[in-house]
Every structure is written in C-alpha cells, then in structure tokens.
Design an enzyme around this catalytic site. Structure first.
Site, short mmCIF file in Angstrom:
data_model
loop_
_atom_site.label_atom_id
_atom_site.label_comp_id
_atom_site.label_asym_id
_atom_site.label_seq_id
_atom_site.Cartn_x
_atom_site.Cartn_y
_atom_site.Cartn_z
N SER A 107 0.70 -1.21 -0.07
CA SER A 107 -0.05 0.01 0.16
C SER A 107 0.90 1.32 0.20
O SER A 107 1.54 1.66 -0.94
CB SER A 107 -0.90 0.05 1.20
N ASP A 145 -5.66 2.22 -3.07
CA ASP A 145 -7.05 1.81 -2.42
C ASP A 145 -7.37 2.97 -1.45
O ASP A 145 -8.54 3.18 -0.90
CB ASP A 145 -6.75 0.66 -1.50
#
Length: 529
Positions: free
Chosen positions: A139, A287
């Site tokens: 991430s 995300d």
C-alpha cells in the site's frame, strides 16, 4: 541436530536471497530469524529482504501453501482464487509464485495480467464468487517494503480467528523448495474492464464540467483512474507526469502516502497551475484517495474526516431510506450526526476496513479518517481510491454547477452541526518498545481534563469481544482524543477533535480561531506522551 538457519538457506528457492543470507554476520542472521512476519492488517507486510521476517520468495511460497491448506480444510479445495499485484520491488515474482502454488494445490487461479490497483482484486473476488484473493502490495508503506494481503469469500479482508488459523497453517508447511508449483497463464483484461464500467456508473449528478488535477504517487492507479474518470464523463484530467508511471523507488516523495506532509505538494502545484476545480491524490496501490481544494489561502488537502462526511452525504442522497453509513472509533463524530439528521443509520467500528465493511446490513458507505473510502460496498468491500475519486468528482461537479464548492458544503455542516475540527499527531519511532512505553504511561496517568474541559477515559483494551483493542479514548462534551498504536507503521497515533458551535456564517472565522487554539492544547498533550 538440525540447524534451522542452514535448513532455511538450503531450501530457499531464490538464489539472490540465499546469497544474501550466506553473507550476513551472526548478529544480522539472528535478527532475520528472530521471529517470522505475522499476520497483521489483512495479511503480511514487511521489508523486502531474505529470511523468515522479510518479504521474499520463500516466505510467499510458504504463506501461500499455508493459505491453500487452510482453504482445503474448509472444503474449499478447487475453488477460484484471484491473485494480483502492485509494482513494488518483488511484486511480480511474488504474485507469480503465489499463483503457481495455488494452481499446484488444485485451485482455479485467476492471475491478473499486470500491476493493478488493490481494489480490483477485492472486486474480482466478489464478482467471481471466489474463495479468496491475494494482492501483493504494501500500500503506502516506504519503498523498502512489500506485503501479502488476503481477501476471503465476499471480497472482504480476513479477520480473526482466520488470520491466526492461517498463520498456524503456515507453520506446518515444509521447506519452500519442496512446495509444488504449476505455471499459470495470466488472465485477460476483462475484469479490469468490468471494474471500470462499474466505477463509471457511480456518478448521480448531471454535470461533468470539472477540471481535475491527479497524482498516482508513483503507484499503479494512474492509468485506471484516468480511464475510470473519462469513462464517467470527466475528460478534463491533468496528471502529475513525474508521478504517473509506476516506480517502486518513489523518487519524488519520502513517504508515498498522501497523508504525509509534503507528499501531495506536486498535485496541489499542478492544480494551481492549470486552474483545477479539484485535486485527487491516490496512494501507490490506489485503495486510498485524498482530495485537495482551493481555499482563501491557496490549495490544501482535505482531512480524511472532511472528505468522509462530504462523500457520505453524497452517497446517502441517492441511497434507500434507512441505509447504513459507518466510520471508525478514531474518526470524526460528524458523520454520525449527519446520518441521524438525514434519516440514516450509523455505526462505529474498530479501525480498518475489515471491520467497517462488516458494520451491518444496508451499508452504503464507510470511511476511515486515513483517507480510505468505500463508496460502493455492493461491488468492492474494501477501501477504493478509484471509485472514491470518481464520486468526489461527481460531487464537486454538482456543486460547481450550483456555484458552490466543497468548502462551502463544509461550512454548511458547521452551521448545522457545529464546526468539527480535527488533527492527528503521529509519533514515529525506531523501537516499537517506545510505543508500548508511551501507552503504559498514558494508562497510568489518565488526564481528568483536556483543553480545559473535563474528560472521561475509556480503555478499549479492557473491553470484551470485537470492540477490544489497544486504544484509549478521552472524551468530553466538545473534545475528543483517541490514542492507539498504528496497525501498519511504527507509529503511535493520536486523533484529535474539537467541536465549536457556529450560530451564523459570520461567526465562522472566530469559530475556526477557537478550534485551532483548542486543538493546539490537545496537540501539546499528545506530543508530551
């Protein structure tokens, strides 16, 4: 007697990491083998390096073998499993290895064709009714890290006890070089196309007149975001060229996280240069989405709580009556007040989308203050920066058509519910023991007041059930602070909020000054922990 370090080196299928371990001194080897990576936020995350406590081919192979065995134990052998990846160091070989282990174990593997945003794996698991999904990603972590994120049936992140059970299953896996692997042909672009079509259908407003500045933060979201925005009708998109293509070294940002100070400077500068109406910043696996706006003092990024309430009301405006919206214990109280006023239900959960998407029936929107937004839980049961960007653009375009801005809408909320001002203090450490010590000091000396207001302390570590976590909540009538260790980074995080009544629009400047002053007092307390 068998030597576990020598056995690991002998069984490592990657010659590079075998050589790395062979050249380490005794102390460094001891560190690498002190403990394996453990399942944290939906899987593994750690530095790309050799040994059991790094992200490397041997760890990925054994982790996948453990996951395969766990799925088979639940009579899911032969089911579909989706595997995707971002563009970090090692991601391609890790994803291919995971797919090959699953295929050899008898699963029907859908290996996504190239580096793609994490939400596409969550979408694909749900769309294909797969038993599980694996995304190789760290991430927004620094460039040295990578990770292994697991989704289960329905496309939601795994939770306990599944994580502990999978971890136990991994310990029963033999040497990595003996785990069977079968080659897998990557899938077509069909799932990506289906995802983009779904995201492009989310806007509810009529206007598409909007100039957008966008950064992909050197991650994998740029191409998909631009395609989704243009498919939704937002064609005036300007991207930060230096940050558009995936680059695992993240050369222009120290920490590739739009929340970090300075990380979004390039997209804000571009927004000012092109006269944009909105700035959008994705994190590296796309995300998360941060929103930038032009204010009286120039461009700035909205806090996650500000974007959260804006998108929350926008989603509720076209949602069925009595829909549910949710946020976390560390987020602002404003969404709950707005939900009650709009006839919707509201829930608070522990931090993390593994809890948010399980908030209850009728969920139409969830967010966490760390710029994570789930605007379409019917299709993606996780945070999704691409769909959040499209819905944010839809709201901004609708307001622009009315001659208003996102900041105007936030002022409306201040008049209706009081000015909710928040901030965060992050105490980054090099030794995790420092975080334990800070939490221990706080619990031993709980304050009776904050910012001149009496507060009550709730230690969530003393609760039972799923509400139990390592966090302390200090709350008064108009002040609130939550202190907790980060689940993904070596930080102690302190979440601050004050509420100041606003009788009319002319009182907004004074309310902001009062809020800033009170937040400073909370900040001083947090920095002294």
């Amino acid at each position: 007697m068998s030597d576990p370090i020598a056995d690991w080196i002998d069984a490592d299928p990657d010659p590079e990491t075998r050589a790395e371990l062979a050249n380490l001194c005794a102390d460094e080897l001891a560190d690498r083998f002190a403990a394996p990576l453990s399942f944290g936020t939906a899987g593994l995350r750690g530095p790309v390096r050799a040994g059991p406590n790094g992200m490397n081919l041997a760890v990925v192979i054994r982790t996948t073998a453990g996951l395969s065995a766990w799925l088979k134990d639940r009579c899911l052998g032969g089911s579909t499993v989706v595997v995707g990846r971002d563009a970090r160091h090692g991601s391609e070989k890790f994803a291919v290895a995971a797919a090959e282990v699953l295929a050899a174990a008898g699963f029907s593997v859908v290996l996504l064709p190239r580096p793609l945003p994490t939400p596409i794996v969550a979408f694909a698991v749900r769309r294909l009714r797969a038993a599980a999904g694996v995304q190789i990603t760290a991430s927004h972590n620094p460039a040295a890290d990578n990770g292994y994120k697991v989704y289960l049936d329905g496309g939601a992140q795994l939770i306990s006890p599944s994580d502990r059970e999978i971890e136990a299953s991994i310990t029963r896996v033999g040497p990595a070089n003996l785990v069977p692997r079968t080659p897998v042909t990557p899938a077509s672009e069909e799932l990506l196309d289906l995802y983009v079509d779904r995201v492009a259908s989310l806007p509810t407003g009529r206007s598409r007149t909007l100039r957008i500045a966008l950064t992909a933060m050197h991650g994998v979201g740029g191409e998909t975001a631009v395609t989704a925005l243009k498919s939704a009708g937002f064609t005036d998109v300007h991207s930060v060229a230096a940050q558009f293509d995936p680059d695992p070294d993240f050369p222009t940002v120290q920490f590739p996280n739009p929340e970090e100070p300075g990380a979004a400077d390039a997209v804000l500068a571009l927004a000012a240069e092109v006269g944009a109406d909105i700035a959008l910043a994705l994190d590296p696996d796309a995300d998360r989405c941060a929103v930038g706006v032009r204010g009286p003092d120039g461009w700035r990024m909205l806090r996650g709580d500000e974007t959260g309430v804006l998108l929350g009301e926008h989603v509720l405006a076209s949602a069925p009556a009595d829909s549910l919206v949710a946020t976390t214990i560390v987020s602002s109280a404003l969404l709950g007040k707005l939900a009650e006023a709009r006839g919707a239900r509201f829930a608070r959960t522990l931090t993390g989308f593994k809890w948010l998407v399980r908030a209850g029936e009728g969920l139409v929107y969830a967010y966490e203050e760390a710029i994570g937004h789930c605007v379409d839980p019917e299709s993606v049961r996780d945070k999704d920066g691409i769909s959040a960007a499209v819905v944010a653009a839809d709201l901004a375009a609708a307001l622009r058509a009315e001659g208003a801005t996102l900041l105007d809408r936030l002022d409306d909320y201040a008049l209706e519910f009081g000015l909710h001002a928040g901030d965060q203090v992050s105490r980054r450490v090099t030794d995790l023991a420092d975080i334990t010590a800070m939490m221990r000091r706080l619990r031993s000396e709980l304050p009776a007041e904050l910012a001149g207001e009496p507060v009550e302390a709730t230690d969530l570590a003393e609760l039972r059930g799923q509400s139990r976590t390592d966090a302390v909540v200090l709350a008064g009538s108009t002040v609130r602070m939550v202190v907790r260790p980060s689940g993904t980074e070596p930080k102690l995080k302190c979440y601050l909020e004050v509420v100041v009544p606003v009788p009319d629009r002319s009182a907004l400047p004074a309310a902001r000054e009062s809020a800033a002053s009170r937040l400073n007092l909370l900040r001083e307390f947090a920095e002294a922990l």
